[in-house]
Design a protein around this motif. Structure first.
Motif, mmCIF file in Angstrom:
data_model
loop_
_atom_site.group_PDB
_atom_site.id
_atom_site.type_symbol
_atom_site.label_atom_id
_atom_site.label_comp_id
_atom_site.label_asym_id
_atom_site.label_seq_id
_atom_site.Cartn_x
_atom_site.Cartn_y
_atom_site.Cartn_z
ATOM 1 N N CYS A 10 0.831 -1.209 0.000
ATOM 2 C CA CYS A 10 0.000 0.000 0.000
ATOM 3 C C CYS A 10 0.864 1.257 0.000
ATOM 4 O O CYS A 10 0.515 2.261 -0.628
ATOM 5 N N GLY A 11 1.993 1.202 0.679
ATOM 6 C CA GLY A 11 2.881 2.356 0.764
ATOM 7 C C GLY A 11 3.568 2.709 -0.542
ATOM 8 O O GLY A 11 4.080 3.818 -0.695
ATOM 9 N N GLU A 12 3.571 1.793 -1.499
ATOM 10 C CA GLU A 12 4.177 2.057 -2.805
ATOM 11 C C GLU A 12 3.283 2.912 -3.711
ATOM 12 O O GLU A 12 3.741 3.437 -4.714
ATOM 13 N N LYS A 13 2.033 3.040 -3.363
ATOM 14 C CA LYS A 13 1.086 3.757 -4.212
ATOM 15 C C LYS A 13 1.254 5.269 -4.072
ATOM 16 O O LYS A 13 1.664 5.764 -3.034
ATOM 17 N N VAL A 14 0.900 5.977 -5.125
ATOM 18 C CA VAL A 14 1.050 7.435 -5.184
ATOM 19 C C VAL A 14 0.112 8.120 -4.186
ATOM 20 O O VAL A 14 -1.069 7.766 -4.091
ATOM 21 N N LYS A 50 -12.236 -1.784 -0.833
ATOM 22 C CA LYS A 50 -13.418 -1.393 -1.589
ATOM 23 C C LYS A 50 -13.450 -2.191 -2.895
ATOM 24 O O LYS A 50 -12.402 -2.462 -3.480
ATOM 25 N N VAL A 51 -14.649 -2.548 -3.342
ATOM 26 C CA VAL A 51 -14.801 -3.313 -4.579
ATOM 27 C C VAL A 51 -15.934 -2.739 -5.424
ATOM 28 O O VAL A 51 -16.749 -1.947 -4.945
ATOM 29 N N THR A 52 -15.989 -3.195 -6.662
ATOM 30 C CA THR A 52 -17.102 -2.833 -7.533
ATOM 31 C C THR A 52 -18.353 -3.590 -7.071
ATOM 32 O O THR A 52 -18.243 -4.616 -6.381
ATOM 33 N N PRO A 53 -19.529 -3.124 -7.463
ATOM 34 C CA PRO A 53 -20.749 -3.859 -7.094
ATOM 35 C C PRO A 53 -20.728 -5.316 -7.576
ATOM 36 O O PRO A 53 -21.165 -6.217 -6.852
ATOM 37 N N LEU A 92 -5.252 -10.644 -3.997
ATOM 38 C CA LEU A 92 -5.419 -9.585 -3.010
ATOM 39 C C LEU A 92 -4.782 -8.286 -3.508
ATOM 40 O O LEU A 92 -5.385 -7.213 -3.400
ATOM 41 N N LYS A 93 -3.597 -8.371 -4.084
ATOM 42 C CA LYS A 93 -2.950 -7.180 -4.624
ATOM 43 C C LYS A 93 -3.799 -6.548 -5.727
ATOM 44 O O LYS A 93 -3.927 -5.321 -5.787
ATOM 45 N N THR A 94 -4.383 -7.371 -6.567
ATOM 46 C CA THR A 94 -5.256 -6.848 -7.627
ATOM 47 C C THR A 94 -6.432 -6.097 -7.017
ATOM 48 O O THR A 94 -6.786 -5.000 -7.477
ATOM 49 N N HIS A 95 -7.025 -6.651 -5.978
ATOM 50 C CA HIS A 95 -8.167 -5.987 -5.335
ATOM 51 C C HIS A 95 -7.738 -4.721 -4.600
ATOM 52 O O HIS A 95 -8.494 -3.740 -4.559
ATOM 53 N N LEU A 96 -6.549 -4.707 -4.040
ATOM 54 C CA LEU A 96 -6.040 -3.479 -3.421
ATOM 55 C C LEU A 96 -5.820 -2.401 -4.481
ATOM 56 O O LEU A 96 -6.122 -1.225 -4.252
ATOM 57 N N ASP A 97 -5.332 -2.804 -5.650
ATOM 58 C CA ASP A 97 -5.162 -1.860 -6.760
ATOM 59 C C ASP A 97 -6.499 -1.270 -7.187
ATOM 60 O O ASP A 97 -6.627 -0.056 -7.388
ATOM 61 N N SER A 99 -9.240 -1.087 -5.417
ATOM 62 C CA SER A 99 -9.749 -0.256 -4.329
ATOM 63 C C SER A 99 -9.115 1.130 -4.384
ATOM 64 O O SER A 99 -9.799 2.154 -4.288
ATOM 65 N N TYR A 100 -7.801 1.164 -4.543
ATOM 66 C CA TYR A 100 -7.086 2.437 -4.665
ATOM 67 C C TYR A 100 -7.644 3.241 -5.836
ATOM 68 O O TYR A 100 -7.942 4.435 -5.708
ATOM 69 N N ASP A 101 -7.807 2.590 -6.986
ATOM 70 C CA ASP A 101 -8.314 3.275 -8.178
ATOM 71 C C ASP A 101 -9.733 3.802 -7.970
ATOM 72 O O ASP A 101 -10.055 4.917 -8.378
ATOM 73 N N LEU A 102 -10.586 3.003 -7.330
ATOM 74 C CA LEU A 102 -11.966 3.434 -7.083
ATOM 75 C C LEU A 102 -12.002 4.668 -6.182
ATOM 76 O O LEU A 102 -12.742 5.625 -6.442
ATOM 77 N N VAL A 103 -11.222 4.634 -5.132
ATOM 78 C CA VAL A 103 -11.209 5.758 -4.190
ATOM 79 C C VAL A 103 -10.576 6.986 -4.840
ATOM 80 O O VAL A 103 -11.097 8.096 -4.736
ATOM 81 N N ALA A 104 -9.459 6.799 -5.543
ATOM 82 C CA ALA A 104 -8.798 7.925 -6.213
ATOM 83 C C ALA A 104 -9.708 8.544 -7.266
ATOM 84 O O ALA A 104 -9.737 9.769 -7.428
ATOM 85 N N ALA A 105 -10.471 7.723 -7.966
ATOM 86 C CA ALA A 105 -11.386 8.232 -8.992
ATOM 87 C C ALA A 105 -12.476 9.104 -8.388
ATOM 88 O O ALA A 105 -13.038 9.967 -9.068
#
Length: 123
Positions: A10-14, A50-53, A92-97, A99-105
């Motif tokens: 998680c710490g590697e993300k922008v 966080k995930v998509t519906p 899990l890493k894919t889902h964390l990615d 989640s990050y994208d959903l929240v950032a969007a």
């Protein structure tokens, strides 16, 4: 994945920030909004994201995965990987990615630019 690996990933993300709250949970945020949590499990680490519906419907009943306590009960689409078999580390890493994208969007374009977050991925 263990807690240390989760925090490193998680710490590697922008533009992320990390706080410890809610009973010693590691909480990761982007732009001040939560995208991942590690904690809330009695005997082992649990990973919440966080995930998509669609992912919420598909994954929510799989062994080792459940609607995230507190968050899902409030109508939010969050899951928790809490036991085996659950997700592989790669999944899990894919889902964390995601989640990050959903929240950032969900951040304003101005905020994303200010934080140096790339434009959200579109499908």
């Amino acid at each position: 994945m263990n807690r240390e690996e989760f925090n490193a990933y998680c710490g590697e993300k922008v533009a992320t920030s990390h706080v410890v709250q809610w009973g010693n949970s590691d909480v990761w945020k982007v732009g001040g909004k939560v995208f991942a949590i590690c904690g809330w499990a009695e005997e082992r680490d649990a990973f919440t994201f966080k995930v998509t519906p669609l992912a919420f419907e598909v994954l929510g009943d799989q062994p080792g995965i459940r609607p995230a306590p507190y968050l899902a009960s409030r109508g939010m689409k969050w899951l928790q990987h809490y036991d085996t078999p659950g997700l592989s580390d790669a999944e899990l890493k894919t889902h964390l990615d995601v989640s990050y994208d959903l929240v950032a969007a969900g951040l304003s374009k101005k905020k994303r630019i200010e934080l140096g977050i790339p434009e959200p991925k579109t499908s």
